[in-house]
Scaffold this motif. Sequence first.
Motif, PDB file in Angstrom:
ATOM      1  N   UNK A  97      -0.542  28.174   2.605  1.00  6.96           N
ATOM      2  CA  UNK A  97       0.275  28.601   1.466  1.00  6.96           C
ATOM      3  C   UNK A  97       0.763  27.455   0.583  1.00  6.96           C
ATOM      4  N   UNK A  98       0.245  26.247   0.781  1.00  6.64           N
ATOM      5  CA  UNK A  98       0.662  25.111  -0.042  1.00  6.64           C
ATOM      6  C   UNK A  98      -0.560  24.355  -0.551  1.00  6.64           C
ATOM      7  N   UNK A  99      -0.471  23.910  -1.814  1.00 13.06           N
ATOM      8  CA  UNK A  99      -1.541  23.106  -2.392  1.00 13.06           C
ATOM      9  C   UNK A  99      -1.219  21.633  -2.168  1.00 13.06           C
ATOM     10  N   UNK A 100      -2.161  20.906  -1.542  1.00 13.21           N
ATOM     11  CA  UNK A 100      -2.037  19.468  -1.309  1.00 13.21           C
ATOM     12  C   UNK A 100      -2.910  18.735  -2.324  1.00 13.21           C
ATOM     13  N   UNK A 101      -2.354  17.695  -2.973  1.00 13.11           N
ATOM     14  CA  UNK A 101      -3.088  17.012  -4.029  1.00 13.11           C
ATOM     15  C   UNK A 101      -2.502  15.617  -4.265  1.00 13.11           C
ATOM     16  N   UNK A 102      -3.217  14.835  -5.084  1.00 12.73           N
ATOM     17  CA  UNK A 102      -2.760  13.511  -5.497  1.00 12.73           C
ATOM     18  C   UNK A 102      -1.874  13.670  -6.728  1.00 12.73           C
ATOM     19  N   UNK A 103      -0.618  13.282  -6.628  1.00  6.73           N
ATOM     20  CA  UNK A 103       0.296  13.374  -7.765  1.00  6.73           C
ATOM     21  C   UNK A 103      -0.186  12.475  -8.900  1.00  6.73           C
ATOM     22  N   UNK A 104       0.010  12.942 -10.112  1.00  8.96           N
ATOM     23  CA  UNK A 104      -0.516  12.278 -11.301  1.00  8.96           C
ATOM     24  C   UNK A 104      -0.019  10.839 -11.424  1.00  8.96           C
ATOM     25  N   UNK A 105      -0.984   9.932 -11.698  1.00 13.52           N
ATOM     26  CA  UNK A 105      -0.687   8.529 -12.005  1.00 13.52           C
ATOM     27  C   UNK A 105       0.125   7.844 -10.900  1.00 13.52           C
ATOM     28  N   UNK A 106      -0.234   8.149  -9.643  1.00 15.46           N
ATOM     29  CA  UNK A 106       0.510   7.550  -8.533  1.00 15.46           C
ATOM     30  C   UNK A 106      -0.351   7.530  -7.279  1.00 15.46           C
ATOM     31  N   UNK A 107       0.115   6.825  -6.249  1.00 18.58           N
ATOM     32  CA  UNK A 107      -0.519   6.865  -4.938  1.00 18.58           C
ATOM     33  C   UNK A 107       0.246   7.804  -4.010  1.00 18.58           C
ATOM     34  N   UNK A 108       0.898   8.805  -4.600  1.00 15.16           N
ATOM     35  CA  UNK A 108       1.680   9.757  -3.820  1.00 15.16           C
ATOM     36  C   UNK A 108       0.850  10.991  -3.464  1.00 15.16           C
ATOM     37  N   UNK A 109       1.043  11.478  -2.240  1.00 16.06           N
ATOM     38  CA  UNK A 109       0.548  12.788  -1.851  1.00 16.06           C
ATOM     39  C   UNK A 109       1.611  13.815  -2.259  1.00 16.06           C
ATOM     40  N   UNK A 110       1.166  14.955  -2.773  1.00 13.96           N
ATOM     41  CA  UNK A 110       2.105  16.002  -3.163  1.00 13.96           C
ATOM     42  C   UNK A 110       1.739  17.320  -2.485  1.00 13.96           C
ATOM     43  N   UNK A 111       2.781  18.137  -2.248  1.00 15.23           N
ATOM     44  CA  UNK A 111       2.596  19.446  -1.621  1.00 15.23           C
ATOM     45  C   UNK A 111       3.371  20.478  -2.441  1.00 15.23           C
ATOM     46  N   UNK A 112       2.641  21.458  -2.978  1.00 16.70           N
ATOM     47  CA  UNK A 112       3.230  22.483  -3.840  1.00 16.70           C
ATOM     48  C   UNK A 112       3.219  23.818  -3.098  1.00 16.70           C
ATOM     49  N   UNK A 113       4.387  24.408  -2.876  1.00 13.56           N
ATOM     50  CA  UNK A 113       4.498  25.709  -2.215  1.00 13.56           C
ATOM     51  C   UNK A 113       4.325  26.809  -3.259  1.00 13.56           C
ATOM     52  N   UNK A 114       3.329  27.666  -3.076  1.00 11.94           N
ATOM     53  CA  UNK A 114       3.018  28.650  -4.115  1.00 11.94           C
ATOM     54  C   UNK A 114       4.022  29.799  -4.160  1.00 11.94           C
ATOM     55  N   UNK A 115       4.832  29.966  -3.132  1.00 15.44           N
ATOM     56  CA  UNK A 115       5.864  31.011  -3.164  1.00 15.44           C
ATOM     57  C   UNK A 115       7.123  30.545  -3.884  1.00 15.44           C
TER      58      UNK A 115
END
Length: 464
Positions: free
Chosen positions: A284-302
């Motif tokens: 239920x979460x999208x994992x991706x590379x945050x824009x213009x960074x070396x950060x991992x990001x996790x977006x909860x779709x709910x």
Amino acid sequence: MKMLFLLVIAATVLPSSGINVNGTINNDGVCLCSVVLPDTSFPVEKVEYLEITSQELKSSVEQEISKVQEYSRAVSVHSSKLLNLTRRLEKMETGHSYTQLDFELLKLEIQELETLTNQLRNSLNNSNSIIDQLYAKITNMSRTVSELESFDTQNVLAFRKEIALLRKQLADCEKNQAPPTHAPIEYGSCDHNGILQIGGPTVIQLNYNGFSYKYGGWGKDSIPPPNKKELYWVAPLYTDARTLYSFRVYYSHDDLLLYKNSITETFSSSTYRAQGSGMVLFNNSLYYNCYNSRDMCRYNIDTGSVQRETLRGAAFNNRYSYAGITYQDMDFAVDETGLWIIYCPEANAGNAVIGKINVTTFTVEKTWVTRLFKPSVTNAFMICGVLYAIRPVNPQSEEIFYTFDTRTGQEGRVSIRMGKVLEKLQSVNYNPADHKLYVYNDGYQLTYDVMFRHEPPVSSSVAN
């Protein structure tokens, strides 16, 4: 008395006609009359000539009427054929499904119509306007068919040819194999010895933004929430081949195919938007590379909430992406054991590192350093803790050629072909819940079935 009576009649009748009559009586008392008539003989020869000419004209008219009836029948048949061809051609012009065989049949039928129409034109000495109009229509139709065949802008025929070839290769391969004697590998199980082969590509659809959005990713959540039986996601990058501003989710396969009942997820802040095609949806979460960074990001779709965590030392901003694919410095992957990330630390000069992500703490808890030069490969994915890397063979196929087993720390070489529809595979995501690869191929969404060797692995433990 009788003689006198005839003379009286002659005298009374002939003068009224304007004819001069001279009469004499011979020695025997017989009256002899000499009648001089005008030179107005009846034109018998002319009448005969007219009768013959009339018969000839009648015969000629009957022949011409017969020809006209024959030509009318021929024109009617040609018109019917032309109407049928026109309808089929209109279907092609409006985007209806068509194949190379359709074009060849159309060409043969049009050529036949051209030949017959030329015969009609010659027999009529080019004097029939209807035939001329029919010929003009046939000529225009022939030109349109040629243009349709040459302007195959979406490569539909090329797609179908390649897919047909791949299906034939798969059928030949299956035909030459012995019938399986093992039960299928259960979903989520690692009781096998790696990939045996990859099935042919199945084209699901073009992404919802259209052909211009060639970069992105898509897939199916292998662990959807309990209240969601299915969860598909489609994330086409913007046309800059870098930025993801929003993506869509679907809660059934039918909705996905029909582009309906979708939910568009948009990042609330530019700080949290994504870059690159290395994203994946997991639990239920999208994992991706945050824009213009070396950060991992996790977006909860709910909830729409975003967590971010710095991946220390990782190269980013298109430093070590895959070959021909921009900004995929971080490639998230899912398999039977959980969530992974494939990336390159700056210190490794392009050699890939495999990181196992702890989804609870959202941190990389363990890493494995490989000798795989990431910019030289097309893409990579994980199955049962084993990294599989892909490289191009030709415009129609790729080869899975390299493995790294995190359970043993051993590298390996394999040669497993997988076909493709278009040139570049922008993202490849494995789903352990259905044993499929979800591939984003130049804007098209494809799936591949993964088949495994039934021999159990040497070690059943997977490093964490």
